[in-house]
Write an enzyme that holds these catalytic residues in place. Sequence first.
Site, PDB file in Angstrom:
ATOM      1  N   LEU A  19     -26.030  -9.142 -58.364  1.00 25.37           N
ATOM      2  CA  LEU A  19     -27.222  -9.813 -57.859  1.00 25.37           C
ATOM      3  C   LEU A  19     -26.893 -10.848 -56.790  1.00 25.37           C
ATOM      4  O   LEU A  19     -27.593 -10.939 -55.778  1.00 25.37           O
ATOM      5  CB  LEU A  19     -27.957 -10.495 -59.019  1.00 25.37           C
ATOM      6  CG  LEU A  19     -28.772  -9.576 -59.922  1.00 25.37           C
ATOM      7  CD1 LEU A  19     -29.062 -10.271 -61.249  1.00 25.37           C
ATOM      8  CD2 LEU A  19     -30.070  -9.162 -59.244  1.00 25.37           C
ATOM      9  N   ASP A  38     -17.967 -17.551 -55.057  1.00 26.03           N
ATOM     10  CA  ASP A  38     -17.590 -16.712 -56.196  1.00 26.03           C
ATOM     11  C   ASP A  38     -16.180 -17.086 -56.631  1.00 26.03           C
ATOM     12  O   ASP A  38     -15.274 -17.175 -55.796  1.00 26.03           O
ATOM     13  CB  ASP A  38     -17.656 -15.225 -55.858  1.00 26.03           C
ATOM     14  CG  ASP A  38     -17.828 -14.371 -57.110  1.00 26.03           C
ATOM     15  OD1 ASP A  38     -18.946 -13.907 -57.362  1.00 26.03           O
ATOM     16  OD2 ASP A  38     -16.831 -14.189 -57.845  1.00 26.03           O
ATOM     17  N   ASP A  73     -14.970 -23.469 -58.580  1.00 26.06           N
ATOM     18  CA  ASP A  73     -15.664 -23.338 -59.854  1.00 26.06           C
ATOM     19  C   ASP A  73     -16.855 -24.295 -59.866  1.00 26.06           C
ATOM     20  O   ASP A  73     -16.690 -25.512 -59.977  1.00 26.06           O
ATOM     21  CB  ASP A  73     -14.696 -23.671 -60.999  1.00 26.06           C
ATOM     22  CG  ASP A  73     -15.311 -23.505 -62.381  1.00 26.06           C
ATOM     23  OD1 ASP A  73     -16.530 -23.251 -62.468  1.00 26.06           O
ATOM     24  OD2 ASP A  73     -14.565 -23.637 -63.372  1.00 26.06           O
ATOM     25  N   ASN A 100     -26.672 -18.523 -59.399  1.00 25.47           N
ATOM     26  CA  ASN A 100     -26.621 -17.177 -59.962  1.00 25.47           C
ATOM     27  C   ASN A 100     -25.379 -16.911 -60.797  1.00 25.47           C
ATOM     28  O   ASN A 100     -25.347 -15.948 -61.564  1.00 25.47           O
ATOM     29  CB  ASN A 100     -26.697 -16.168 -58.798  1.00 25.47           C
ATOM     30  CG  ASN A 100     -26.433 -14.751 -59.235  1.00 25.47           C
ATOM     31  OD1 ASN A 100     -27.287 -14.099 -59.823  1.00 25.47           O
ATOM     32  ND2 ASN A 100     -25.234 -14.252 -58.963  1.00 25.47           N
ATOM     33  N   TYR A 171     -25.743 -16.848 -74.593  1.00 23.94           N
ATOM     34  CA  TYR A 171     -26.360 -16.516 -73.309  1.00 23.94           C
ATOM     35  C   TYR A 171     -27.853 -16.864 -73.314  1.00 23.94           C
ATOM     36  O   TYR A 171     -28.374 -17.488 -72.374  1.00 23.94           O
ATOM     37  CB  TYR A 171     -26.149 -15.039 -73.032  1.00 23.94           C
ATOM     38  CG  TYR A 171     -26.782 -14.506 -71.776  1.00 23.94           C
ATOM     39  CD1 TYR A 171     -26.275 -14.828 -70.520  1.00 23.94           C
ATOM     40  CD2 TYR A 171     -27.881 -13.645 -71.834  1.00 23.94           C
ATOM     41  CE1 TYR A 171     -26.845 -14.319 -69.364  1.00 23.94           C
ATOM     42  CE2 TYR A 171     -28.451 -13.121 -70.692  1.00 23.94           C
ATOM     43  CZ  TYR A 171     -27.932 -13.463 -69.458  1.00 23.94           C
ATOM     44  OH  TYR A 171     -28.504 -12.951 -68.322  1.00 23.94           O
ATOM     45  N   LYS A 175     -29.732 -19.594 -70.938  1.00 25.46           N
ATOM     46  CA  LYS A 175     -30.789 -19.173 -70.016  1.00 25.46           C
ATOM     47  C   LYS A 175     -32.115 -19.868 -70.319  1.00 25.46           C
ATOM     48  O   LYS A 175     -32.905 -20.145 -69.407  1.00 25.46           O
ATOM     49  CB  LYS A 175     -30.945 -17.652 -70.067  1.00 25.46           C
ATOM     50  CG  LYS A 175     -29.787 -16.898 -69.424  1.00 25.46           C
ATOM     51  CD  LYS A 175     -29.578 -17.304 -67.971  1.00 25.46           C
ATOM     52  CE  LYS A 175     -28.611 -16.387 -67.248  1.00 25.46           C
ATOM     53  NZ  LYS A 175     -28.364 -16.838 -65.848  1.00 25.46           N
TER      54      LYS A 175
END
Length: 303
Positions: A19, A38, A73, A100, A171, A175
Amino acid sequence: MSGICTGRVAVVTGAGRGLGRAHALALAAEGARVVVNDLGTGPDGEGASAGPAHEVAGEIRARGGEAVPHTGDVATGTGAASLVTTALETYGRLDALVNNAGFLRDRMLVNLEEDEWDAVVRVHLKGHFLPLRHAAAHWRAEAKAGRVPAARVVNTTSGAGLLGSVGQANYAAAKAGIVALTLVAAAELDRYGVQVNAVAPAARTRMTQGPFAAAMAAPADGGFDAMAPANVSPLVTWLASPASTGVTGQVFEAEAGRITVMEGWHPGPAADKADRWTPTEAGQAVRDLLPGMRMPRPVYGAG
């Protein structure tokens, strides 16, 4: 390149694959200059490689756009600060932040180790907070100097965070926290010209190909690839652009060709005794109220 993001600078975290890569490419196609972040870890967060960020930045430049890699990071203060600094020192401004970055370490709750909880909450929730905090500090300073920005933040939540997901306690909790962070940030930062929204995507990535391989597979007949990550990016790009003026504090689901505005928690059926309940009365009131819910929650058995 020209488009709805022409002249803007966007930072995308976790942009080396999936994504994030799709978002970075879409933003660049609409004229944005992109900082491609990244860390280059595996799907479980292990290892690191500068390759993915450099590859996507190179891909953008090969298409005629402008991009620079960042391999820090973002779940550390130093990494998040340098992310914002990279945008400012390279392009002289920062207009949009797309959070993201993330990975999975799925376990059933009774098997979930403390370090697996900490690692996932760290990369998703802290990895949203720190870049947002450093970007917001910059935008606040701009606003106080009389240069009110048209700044945008797009956070990444998940259906797991909105509705829960078996085997993903770490997770899902992270979220869900991102949704709360989005709402608070939208309220606090509006005065500085910053809009903050969140997107819950459904797409084929390294995190979904394993557990949902069949559902995420590309069609063999060459038809519309409903699970392609690029299907989510037009909404993200619009939210990151000046065209989204007035849209803030919202959560959207994006899947295939569908965009859904999520309504979130809201008052449902209620009972008021106008006095203190006994435990038995409270229990009966709950049982009477539950059938009237607009979206009843599932009932789980004992075994």
